[in-house]
Design an enzyme around this catalytic site. Structure first.
Site, PDB file in Angstrom:
ATOM      1  N   TYR A 102       0.804  -1.223   0.000  1.00 54.62           N
ATOM      2  CA  TYR A 102       0.000   0.000   0.000  1.00 54.62           C
ATOM      3  C   TYR A 102       0.836   1.271   0.000  1.00 54.62           C
ATOM      4  O   TYR A 102       0.277   2.370   0.118  1.00 54.62           O
ATOM      5  CB  TYR A 102      -0.903   0.044   1.240  1.00 54.62           C
ATOM      6  CG  TYR A 102      -1.918  -1.062   1.328  1.00 54.62           C
ATOM      7  CD1 TYR A 102      -2.655  -1.462   0.212  1.00 54.62           C
ATOM      8  CD2 TYR A 102      -2.159  -1.715   2.531  1.00 54.62           C
ATOM      9  CE1 TYR A 102      -3.598  -2.469   0.308  1.00 54.62           C
ATOM     10  CE2 TYR A 102      -3.102  -2.722   2.637  1.00 54.62           C
ATOM     11  CZ  TYR A 102      -3.822  -3.093   1.514  1.00 54.62           C
ATOM     12  OH  TYR A 102      -4.751  -4.091   1.604  1.00 54.62           O
ATOM     13  N   CYS A 139      14.923 -10.843   0.184  1.00 52.57           N
ATOM     14  CA  CYS A 139      15.595 -10.647  -1.095  1.00 52.57           C
ATOM     15  C   CYS A 139      14.700  -9.852  -2.045  1.00 52.57           C
ATOM     16  O   CYS A 139      14.280 -10.343  -3.100  1.00 52.57           O
ATOM     17  CB  CYS A 139      15.960 -12.002  -1.694  1.00 52.57           C
ATOM     18  SG  CYS A 139      17.081 -11.883  -3.097  1.00 52.57           S
TER      19      CYS A 139
END
Length: 468
Positions: free
Chosen positions: A366, A393
């Site tokens: 968001y 990662c």
């Protein structure tokens, strides 16, 4: 704004502090409006929540860890119960649910919203009164609906004609009457991120009032002897700070309510205005308190009911984030600190912690903003602008995009992020096969494990590729 698909790192957020973020005089201070009521810094500069020093909590339970302030949760639940005394208050379990939290909700006199078979299972295991449960969801399976009917759930919020058909068949097979509310879309887009504004027309939830689909659904439910028509349900979005969106939605929903009364001769007893009440994640947020919301929303409904000459139905709301959001923080341990040179001689301090997007996806999903504080000691250094990132990662694995931390933050320090009660544990994942953190309740100087930490054995138990 929509977050960049490659992650928040690629969004246009610059290397300077955002306009709303001001450098503090003392980076050790807490911005109390962002934290649970019992949170404070002790004489050594360490964060205490519920009377528990987070250094002791981490020593016993490890990090990262979600820290849930029981007194704060209960006080916010009571505040909504008291302010909305003429309403039915349903705690939105999707924000965060566990058997312990369900018991708190029931003990404080609130009802509970669920939206999956799993959440129903938690509620029933906790001993919740099924009559005090409401079941949401745009694609409830037959098995979920069957279990809800068998449990005697208080209301089922239907979302499609297919679901109405399923309920008619399942209720008929059981010789029961299913209590039903109709989820409607009022064509109101809350002033929020487009992915969590749920009342405009182009989205998956509910029946459109504008197109006439909502009236057709009401008429069909009313005609089915297997179903009991309770009323209409409207939800306009999330992280909403004022009542203006509710005002527009209420006008359209009550107009439909009045039309049903006039054309079908049915006075539906209930009306649910949904939830979405916002909290303060950073100093740029200014949420309304429950008393203000109750006064404003009550006046809106009364005014619209007078205008359409209908009696005021029994009203209900669904706060979730507003109760559990500020009641929880996340404590991390710093692993590395890195200074990265940018263009024009600028630099950014990256503070890497032992969690990240697997325990808080909201920043990446968001573009959400968070705050944080150094939680294990006092620092006498000047504040420096830092970015707190996770261990995953992904370049978009950002926990706090921008915050002023003491310049001497170092590996081994604890960093605490407030306002993580809503959706962080609920939306947590095992990305990179990282086990999910525990939820530790704190009260009166004691800790209690509410949800235990996942282990690698938990992860491997699901992997059926190798016979032991």
């Amino acid at each position: 704004m929509r977050a960049h698909e490659a992650g928040a790192l690629h969004a246009d957020i610059g290397h300077k502090a955002p306009p709303w973020l001001r450098a503090p005089r003392d980076p050790n201070d807490l911005v109390t409006s962002l934290w649970s009521h019992t949170a404070k810094k002790n004489g050594e500069g360490a964060l205490e929540v519920g009377g528990v020093d987070v250094r002791d909590l981490v020593a016993e339970h490890g990090s990262p860890a979600f820290v849930l302030d029981e007194d704060d949760f209960r006080s916010r639940a009571r505040a909504f119960k008291h302010a909305f005394k003429d309403f039915d208050v349903y705690y939105a379990g999707k924000a965060f649910i566990s058997t312990t939290v369900v018991r708190w909700v029931m003990e404080e006199g609130l009802n509970l919203d669920i939206c999956s078979g799993g959440e129903l299972a938690v509620a029933l295991r906790a001993g919740a009164d099924p009559k005090r449960l409401g079941f949401h969801g745009n694609n409830k399976s037959e098995s979920e609906l069957a279990r809800a009917l068998d449990a005697g759930i208080g209301r089922i919020i239907v979302d499609s004609q297919y679901e109405i058909s399923r309920l008619i068949e399942l209720a008929g097979e059981r010789n029961v009457v299913a209590p039903v509310m109709i989820r409607v879309t009022a064509g109101v887009e809350a002033h929020t991120h487009e992915y969590i504004a749920t009342a405009h027309e182009d989205q998956k939830f509910g029946f459109s009032i504008t197109s006439g689909a909502a009236f057709e659904a009401v008429a069909r439910v009313n005609e089915a002897p297997e179903l009991e028509l309770l009323g209409l349900h409207s939800h306009i979005g999330s992280q909403i700070f004022d009542s203006s969106g509710f005002e527009i939605a209420a006008k359209r929903v009550i107009a439909l309510h009045a039309r049903v009364s006039e054309e079908l001769g049915v006075d539906m007893p209930d009306l649910d205005l949904g939830g979405g009440f916002g909290i303060a994640y950073t100093t740029q947020d200014d949420p309304s308190d429950p008393a203000q919301l109750a006064t404003e929303m009550g006046k809106i409904v009364e005014h619209e009911c007078r205008a359409f000459d209908v009696d005021v139905p029994r009203l209900s709301i669904e706060p979730g984030r507003a109760i559990v959001g500020p009641a929880m923080c996340t404590v991390y341990t710093v692993g590395t600190v890195k200074e990265v040179e940018l263009d024009a001689g600028a630099a950014r301090t990256y503070v890497s912690v032992d969690g990240g997007m697997s325990d808080n996806i909201r920043a990446a999903l968001y573009d959400a903003d968070y705050s944080c504080t150094l939680a294990n000691r006092y620092s006498g250094t000047e504040p420096t602008l830092a970015r707190v990132v996770g261990k995953h990662c992904e370049s978009g694995d950002i926990v706090v995009k921008a915050e002023f931390l003491p310049a001497d933050v170092q590996p081994g320090d604890l960093i605490a992020v407030p306002g993580t009660g809503a959706y962080c544990r609920s939306m947590a994942s095992n990305y990179n096969h990282v086990p999910r953190p525990p939820v530790i309740a704190v009260k009166d100087g004691r800790t209690r494990v509410v949800v235990r930490r996942e282990t690698e054995d938990d992860l491997l138990a699901l992997d059926m590729g190798v016979d032991e």
